[in-house]
Every structure is written in structure tokens, then in C-alpha cells.
Design an enzyme around this catalytic site. Structure first.
Site, PDB file in Angstrom:
ATOM      1  N   GLY A  10      14.182   7.639   9.493  1.00 13.46           N
ATOM      2  CA  GLY A  10      13.115   6.637   9.523  1.00 13.46           C
ATOM      3  C   GLY A  10      13.447   5.717  10.681  1.00 13.46           C
ATOM      4  N   ASP A  34      12.647  10.674  12.810  1.00 13.88           N
ATOM      5  CA  ASP A  34      11.377  10.266  12.193  1.00 13.88           C
ATOM      6  C   ASP A  34      10.444  11.474  12.213  1.00 13.88           C
ATOM      7  OD1 ASP A  34      10.229   7.122  11.736  1.00 13.88           O
ATOM      8  OD2 ASP A  34       8.711   8.717  11.766  1.00 13.88           O
ATOM      9  N   ARG A  89       1.397   1.128  -7.612  1.00 11.93           N
ATOM     10  CA  ARG A  89       2.838   1.374  -7.527  1.00 11.93           C
ATOM     11  C   ARG A  89       3.120   2.862  -7.714  1.00 11.93           C
ATOM     12  NH1 ARG A  89       6.527  -0.908 -12.101  1.00 11.93           N
ATOM     13  NH2 ARG A  89       5.812   1.049 -12.948  1.00 11.93           N
ATOM     14  N   ASN A  96       6.595   8.246  -1.698  1.00  6.27           N
ATOM     15  CA  ASN A  96       7.989   8.073  -1.267  1.00  6.27           C
ATOM     16  C   ASN A  96       8.953   9.021  -1.981  1.00  6.27           C
ATOM     17  OD1 ASN A  96       7.249   6.311   0.673  1.00  6.27           O
ATOM     18  ND2 ASN A  96       7.990   4.455  -0.334  1.00  6.27           N
ATOM     19  N   ILE A 119      17.318   2.424   1.813  1.00  8.44           N
ATOM     20  CA  ILE A 119      16.630   1.120   1.873  1.00  8.44           C
ATOM     21  C   ILE A 119      15.180   1.252   1.404  1.00  8.44           C
ATOM     22  CG2 ILE A 119      16.064  -0.853   3.359  1.00  8.44           C
ATOM     23  CD1 ILE A 119      18.244  -0.160   5.250  1.00  8.44           C
ATOM     24  N   THR A 120      14.663   2.477   1.408  1.00  6.27           N
ATOM     25  CA  THR A 120      13.256   2.706   1.055  1.00  6.27           C
ATOM     26  C   THR A 120      12.934   2.169  -0.339  1.00  6.27           C
ATOM     27  OG1 THR A 120      13.255   4.700   2.412  1.00  6.27           O
ATOM     28  CG2 THR A 120      11.497   4.516   0.780  1.00  6.27           C
ATOM     29  N   ASN A 121      11.783   1.532  -0.452  1.00 11.22           N
ATOM     30  CA  ASN A 121      11.312   0.985  -1.729  1.00 11.22           C
ATOM     31  C   ASN A 121      10.454   1.987  -2.495  1.00 11.22           C
ATOM     32  OD1 ASN A 121      12.308  -1.630  -2.188  1.00 11.22           O
ATOM     33  ND2 ASN A 121      11.003  -2.464  -0.585  1.00 11.22           N
ATOM     34  N   ARG A 152      19.682 -14.081   1.384  1.00 10.58           N
ATOM     35  CA  ARG A 152      18.565 -15.040   1.271  1.00 10.58           C
ATOM     36  C   ARG A 152      19.009 -16.239   0.422  1.00 10.58           C
ATOM     37  NH1 ARG A 152      14.146 -10.172   0.672  1.00 10.58           N
ATOM     38  NH2 ARG A 152      13.687 -10.080   2.894  1.00 10.58           N
ATOM     39  N   HIS A 176      16.055  -4.529  -7.438  1.00  8.54           N
ATOM     40  CA  HIS A 176      15.466  -5.229  -6.301  1.00  8.54           C
ATOM     41  C   HIS A 176      13.987  -5.432  -6.615  1.00  8.54           C
ATOM     42  CE1 HIS A 176      14.817  -6.504  -2.228  1.00  8.54           C
ATOM     43  NE2 HIS A 176      13.945  -5.556  -2.011  1.00  8.54           N
TER      44      HIS A 176
END
Ligand code: A3D
Length: 320
Positions: A10, A34, A89, A96, A119-121, A152, A176
Site C-alpha cells: 500500500g 501497490d 462498516r 478490506n 495499519i489497515t482499518n 495523541r 482502535h
């Protein structure tokens, strides 16, 4: 000694930033992979031309074929699509999940010894699925979320106390998402716990509660400002911290989505907990004592992750 190899699966906003950071830190040679043709090659060429003025030595290559990631020491996965207006969702999960299947198979074939950072949601479900599809050992597959969420929290606390971010440590555990658990008791300024700082008059419980809420909505706040896309500088920097800890055997103790086998009363689930990352991948899952409120919030977060996995399994029967 040959340079290490880092494969970025990616090459969008986070992938490009990861490549820039990895090159600037001379972590190794970099492959930007990619499905989009030309884009990873273009980014690789652009970044390679940043080498002379900056003075970094790294080979950068764009790729559309998994064969190019062969022998990678680290794979960082950001492949996928973000949620768009009108998309549920479950729609996002379905798309994904298919991406994780192709990525998992590509890694299994060409980089089975790599340390893999997802890291993909939706993160906690995708890292679980990626591990299932790749078949890699659990300690070599982790998810990046806790380092970012804690950063954060640290940033907001440093602003509140008017001190250097360097001296602020913080823990955000759980999944997350809206249910993540910023653990105030384990968050400190140079070792002084935040509850003590409240007693010392540095802040109030009300202000800290607001910071906790702002941390939980940290990603959404940035999406709202950017309007197109989501955060990428801090997510990429956070994943590099994890990659570096593995590649240099630094043994950093950081919160990440890791596979639990009974710790925190959770079995066969990826969820955000403190872990030690070293040359063997996840070397230790650290079980900290949580107070009753944090425990209840952690359980809510675990339940939300479990629900996502049920949805994943019903979409892809091979995961059941
Ligand atoms: P973006 O800039 O869209 O990059 C994603 C890239 O994936 C694009 O270049 C696509 O072409 C590529 N892609 C799509 N399908 C495939 C495939 N099958 N194989 C290989 N590549 C493919 O997104 P981004 O870089 O901003 O974000 C990437 C992911 O990270 C998204 O899922 C975000 O939701 C997620 N994210 C997670 C966090 C966490 O803290 C966990 C934070 C920020 C973003």
C-alpha cells in the site's frame, strides 16, 4: 552487512510517508507495493531523488508484483480502501478482508520471515485476518494503533501541562476505535502519574476527562479537518517506531494490537495491550493491573473487537 529490506504494501498517503521516514532514517532498502500502476514507481523515484540533498543511501523501488517484496525483513501494510460516504462498516469489512487475503498470501509466499505491521482499518479485525491469511507466527504479526493513540494522548497532555512531549508517557489500550481505553493512572510526566499532577493542581479531573475524550476521537478530528482522507504523518511515524524496535532489537515497550492467549482474560484475539518488540517480534505481552473502570472499559473494547470478528467470519467462511 547487507542492508535490510522494508516492504510497504500500500503506497498511498501512509505508505509514501513511511517510505520517506524509513529512507531518512536509513533503515534499509524500500519497496513500495501497490495495485495502482505507476504511482508506487513515481513515489519511489521522487523519494530516491531526495537522497542526494538529504544524504541518505537507500534503494527505492515501486512495484505491482509481490515477487518484488521477496526476502523483506519488515512488511508494513496499509493496503485497502477507507470508508466513503454511504458505505457501511460491513461494506468496508468485505472489501478490506479481500485485500488482506491477497496481501497475506503475497507475504506468505515472498516474505514468510518478515515482521509484519498492519495499519489497515478496521485495525483489530484486519490484523487478525492478515495473520490468518498469511499463516505467519502470531508473534511476527502486530497491529499499529496504540502507539498512535498514545502519541495523541501524550501530545494533548504535554499541551495541558506545558511540558516537553519527551517527558510525557501515556498508555492507550483496547481496540482502535471509540472504545479505546486511555489509562490515566499509567500516564506520567517524568514518572509523576497524572492523578498526582491533578492533586498538585497542574490540571483538573474535568480537563483530563476532556483530553481522554479528545484522544478517543483523535482520528475523527483530523478526518473532519482534512475532509479527504485520514491522518498519515503520525500513523506512519508510529509504525516506524515499531519497525525500528524490531530491526534494531531495541525492545521498546509500546501498546500495539497483539495476539492474546489468555492475558487480560482474552483468548485468540488481537487487541491493544503493552508489548515488548525486539528481534523476535513480540517478545512479551505485559499485563498491567487495571482499576475497575479501566477493566470495564477494556472489556467493552474487547467485545467490540469480537463483534467485528464475527462479521469477518460470516463474510469469509475460510476464517471460521
Ligand atoms: P490511501 O492513501 O487510500 O492508501 C491505500 C493504498 O492501498 C492505495 O494506494 C490503494 O491503491 C492501495 N490498495 C488498495 N487495494 C490494494 C491491494 N489489494 N493491494 C495493494 N494495495 C492496495 O490510505 P492511507 O494510506 O491514508 O490509509 C491506509 C489505511 O490505514 C486505511 O485503511 C486507513 O483507514 C488506515 N489507518 C489506520 C490508522 C490506525 O491508527 C490504525 C490510522 C490512519 C489510517
Amino acid at each position: 552487512m547487507a542492508r535490510k529490506k522494508i516492504a510497504l504494501i500500500g503506497s498511498g498517503m501512509i505508505g509514501g510517508t513511511l517510505a520517506h521516514l524509513a529512507a531518512m532514517k536509513e533503515l534499509g532498502d524500500i519497496v513500495l507495493f501497490d495495485i495502482a500502476e505507476g504511482m508506487p514507481q513515481g513515489k519511489a523515484l521522487d523519494l530516491a531523488q531526495a537522497g542526494p540533498p538529504e544524504g541518505f543511501d537507500a534503494d527505492l523501488k515501486g512495484a505491482n508484483d509481490y515477487a518484488d517484496i521477496e526476502g523483506a525483513d519488515v512488511c508494513i501494510v496499509t493496503a485497502g480502501v477507507p470508508r466513503k460516504p454511504g458505505m457501511s462498516r460491513d461494506d468496508l469489512l468485505e472489501i478490506n478482508l479481500k485485500v488482506m487475503k491477497s496481501v497475506g498470501e503475497g507475504i506468505a509466499k515472498y516474505a514468510p520471515d518478515a515482521f509484519v505491521i498492519c495499519i489497515t482499518n478496521p485495525l483489530d479485525a484486519m490484523v487478525w485476518a492478515l495473520r490468518e491469511f498469511s499463516g505467519l507466527p502470531h508473534q511476527k504479526v502486530v497491529g499499529m494503533a496504540g502507539v498512535l493513540d498514545s502519541s495523541r494522548f501524550r501530545h494533548f497532555l504535554a499541551e495541558e501541562f506545558d511540558v516537553s512531549v519527551e517527558d510525557v508517557t501515556a498508555f492507550v489500550l483496547g481496540g482502535h476505535g471509540d472504545t479505546m481505553v486511555p489509562v490515566v493512572e499509567y500516564s506520567t510526566v517524568a514518572g509523576i502519574p497524572v492523578p498526582d499532577l491533578i492533586k498538585m493542581g497542574w490540571s483538573t479531573q474535568e480537563r483530563i476527562d476532556q483530553i481522554v475524550d479528545r484522544t478517543r476521537n483523535g482520528g475523527g478530528e483530523i478526518v473532519g479537518l482534512l475532509k479527504t482522507g485520514s491522518a498519515f504523518y503520525a500513523p506512519a511515524t508510529s509504525a516506524i517506531v515499531m519497525a525500528e524496535s524490531y530491526m534494531k532489537d531495541k525492545k521498546r515497550l509500546v501498546p500495539c494490537a497483539a495476539h492474546l492467549t489468555g492475558q487480560y482474560g482474552v483468548d485468540n484475539l488481537y487487541v491493544g495491550v503493552p508489548i515488548v518488540i525486539g528481534a523476535n517480534g513480540v517478545e512479551r505481552v505485559v499485563e498491567i493491573e487495571l482499576n475497575e473502570t479501566a477493566k470495564a472499559n477494556f472489556q467493552t473494547s474487547v467485545d467490540a473487537v469480537k463483534e467485528l470478528l464475527v462479521a469477518c467470519k460470516s463474510i469469509d467462511q475460510s476464517l471460521a
